[in-house]
Write a protein that holds these residues in place. Sequence first.
Motif, mmCIF file in Angstrom:
data_model
loop_
_atom_site.group_PDB
_atom_site.id
_atom_site.type_symbol
_atom_site.label_atom_id
_atom_site.label_comp_id
_atom_site.label_asym_id
_atom_site.label_seq_id
_atom_site.Cartn_x
_atom_site.Cartn_y
_atom_site.Cartn_z
ATOM 1 N N VAL A 163 -8.118 17.097 -66.351
ATOM 2 C CA VAL A 163 -9.415 17.339 -67.388
ATOM 3 C C VAL A 163 -10.222 17.379 -66.244
ATOM 4 O O VAL A 163 -10.591 18.769 -66.264
ATOM 5 C CB VAL A 163 -9.618 16.030 -68.421
ATOM 6 N N ALA A 164 -10.493 16.310 -65.646
ATOM 7 C CA ALA A 164 -11.725 17.102 -64.363
ATOM 8 C C ALA A 164 -10.721 18.404 -63.775
ATOM 9 O O ALA A 164 -11.536 19.343 -63.248
ATOM 10 C CB ALA A 164 -12.184 15.995 -64.217
ATOM 11 N N ALA A 165 -9.573 17.943 -63.371
ATOM 12 C CA ALA A 165 -9.019 19.718 -61.820
ATOM 13 C C ALA A 165 -9.293 20.849 -63.272
ATOM 14 O O ALA A 165 -9.618 21.756 -62.670
ATOM 15 C CB ALA A 165 -8.290 18.756 -61.593
ATOM 16 N N ALA A 166 -8.679 20.573 -64.167
ATOM 17 C CA ALA A 166 -8.551 22.010 -65.123
ATOM 18 C C ALA A 166 -10.611 22.449 -65.503
ATOM 19 O O ALA A 166 -10.595 23.216 -64.799
ATOM 20 C CB ALA A 166 -7.916 21.632 -65.991
ATOM 21 N N ARG A 167 -11.084 21.401 -65.864
ATOM 22 C CA ARG A 167 -12.398 21.898 -65.443
ATOM 23 C C ARG A 167 -13.329 22.744 -64.345
ATOM 24 O O ARG A 167 -13.799 23.633 -64.729
ATOM 25 C CB ARG A 167 -13.048 20.974 -66.338
ATOM 26 N N ALA A 168 -12.896 22.049 -63.305
ATOM 27 C CA ALA A 168 -12.878 22.893 -62.027
ATOM 28 C C ALA A 168 -12.122 23.987 -61.774
ATOM 29 O O ALA A 168 -12.634 25.577 -61.239
ATOM 30 C CB ALA A 168 -12.991 22.105 -60.670
ATOM 31 N N TYR A 169 -10.981 23.812 -62.213
ATOM 32 C CA TYR A 169 -10.260 25.151 -61.508
ATOM 33 C C TYR A 169 -11.446 26.384 -63.389
ATOM 34 O O TYR A 169 -10.610 27.716 -63.144
ATOM 35 C CB TYR A 169 -8.773 25.229 -62.343
ATOM 36 N N ASP A 170 -11.434 25.891 -64.485
ATOM 37 C CA ASP A 170 -11.544 27.273 -65.161
ATOM 38 C C ASP A 170 -12.970 27.468 -65.084
ATOM 39 O O ASP A 170 -13.254 28.822 -65.035
ATOM 40 C CB ASP A 170 -11.903 26.426 -66.628
ATOM 41 N N THR A 171 -13.232 26.926 -63.954
ATOM 42 C CA THR A 171 -14.721 27.257 -64.086
ATOM 43 C C THR A 171 -15.261 28.189 -63.125
ATOM 44 O O THR A 171 -15.946 29.548 -63.155
ATOM 45 C CB THR A 171 -15.772 26.235 -63.385
ATOM 46 N N ALA A 172 -14.441 28.087 -61.688
ATOM 47 C CA ALA A 172 -14.098 29.585 -60.979
ATOM 48 C C ALA A 172 -13.359 29.977 -61.351
ATOM 49 O O ALA A 172 -13.952 30.984 -61.267
ATOM 50 C CB ALA A 172 -13.212 28.523 -59.882
ATOM 51 N N LEU A 173 -12.357 29.798 -62.633
ATOM 52 C CA LEU A 173 -11.189 31.305 -62.924
ATOM 53 C C LEU A 173 -12.610 32.373 -63.865
ATOM 54 O O LEU A 173 -12.989 33.228 -63.444
ATOM 55 C CB LEU A 173 -10.576 30.755 -63.141
ATOM 56 N N PHE A 174 -13.278 31.334 -64.199
ATOM 57 C CA PHE A 174 -14.209 32.481 -64.994
ATOM 58 C C PHE A 174 -15.359 33.386 -64.239
ATOM 59 O O PHE A 174 -15.709 33.976 -64.124
ATOM 60 C CB PHE A 174 -15.068 31.106 -65.721
ATOM 61 N N HIS A 175 -15.514 32.499 -63.004
ATOM 62 C CA HIS A 175 -16.649 33.083 -61.954
ATOM 63 C C HIS A 175 -15.877 34.186 -61.481
ATOM 64 O O HIS A 175 -16.440 34.881 -60.864
ATOM 65 C CB HIS A 175 -17.688 32.013 -61.174
ATOM 66 N N LEU A 176 -14.866 34.100 -61.345
ATOM 67 C CA LEU A 176 -13.909 34.951 -60.625
ATOM 68 C C LEU A 176 -13.659 36.477 -61.295
ATOM 69 O O LEU A 176 -13.664 37.805 -60.968
ATOM 70 C CB LEU A 176 -12.711 34.670 -59.862
ATOM 71 N N ARG A 177 -13.322 35.980 -62.881
ATOM 72 C CA ARG A 177 -13.093 37.128 -63.282
ATOM 73 C C ARG A 177 -13.208 37.364 -64.241
ATOM 74 O O ARG A 177 -12.840 38.257 -65.475
ATOM 75 C CB ARG A 177 -11.371 36.500 -63.644
ATOM 76 N N GLY A 178 -14.085 36.603 -65.244
ATOM 77 C CA GLY A 178 -15.456 36.679 -66.266
ATOM 78 C C GLY A 178 -14.821 36.759 -67.937
ATOM 79 O O GLY A 178 -14.258 35.667 -67.419
ATOM 80 N N PRO A 179 -15.197 36.992 -68.255
ATOM 81 C CA PRO A 179 -14.994 36.001 -69.828
ATOM 82 C C PRO A 179 -13.855 36.579 -70.439
ATOM 83 O O PRO A 179 -13.329 36.107 -71.579
ATOM 84 C CB PRO A 179 -15.778 37.010 -70.846
ATOM 85 N N SER A 180 -13.296 37.078 -69.633
ATOM 86 C CA SER A 180 -11.738 37.671 -70.222
ATOM 87 C C SER A 180 -10.500 36.840 -69.649
ATOM 88 O O SER A 180 -9.392 36.915 -69.582
ATOM 89 C CB SER A 180 -10.652 38.901 -69.574
ATOM 90 N N ALA A 181 -10.548 35.946 -68.819
ATOM 91 C CA ALA A 181 -10.366 34.393 -68.271
ATOM 92 C C ALA A 181 -9.219 34.383 -69.227
ATOM 93 O O ALA A 181 -10.201 33.672 -69.980
ATOM 94 C CB ALA A 181 -10.440 34.376 -67.146
ATOM 95 N N ARG A 182 -7.824 33.423 -68.802
ATOM 96 C CA ARG A 182 -7.474 32.493 -70.305
ATOM 97 C C ARG A 182 -7.371 31.184 -69.174
ATOM 98 O O ARG A 182 -7.080 30.879 -68.759
ATOM 99 C CB ARG A 182 -5.960 32.927 -70.160
#
Length: 138
Positions: A63-82
């Motif tokens: 869960v911690a690794a996935a939350r770190a990934y989500d944070t980075a993905l959101f900052h890279l791709r914006g609100p349309s990120a999966r």
Amino acid sequence: MDGACCTASSPTSPPEIPKRQRLRQPEKPYRGIRMRKWGKWVAEIREPNKRSRIWLGSYSSPVAAARAYDTALFHLRGPSARLNFPEFVAKDAADGLSAAAIRKIATEVGARVDAMQTGSGRASEKPDLNEFPSPEEN
């Protein structure tokens, strides 16, 4: 002999599983993470339009690794990120952050989640020697 015994499959024998699938025992529960042989979960993400990757850290829980990934993905791709956890990502992403800034933000989120998942983190394993009075103070 007509060879019928060799061509028919036995109903009691298990189906053949490719070696590659047998080695992947733990399924990836979340996108963007993987498990090391020794049990740690790691996250990394590829930068858009580049071959380089941003290392997001190593964590005790998926869960911690996935939350770190989500944070980075959101900052890279914006609100349309999966995202894995769309309900937990802060919606105040700044545009044009560097890879180092994204790494820092994502690892902070992952570390906080990891600390919550594993109790109070590594501090609970060893006592803090600074909280006890030294012999000179008594």
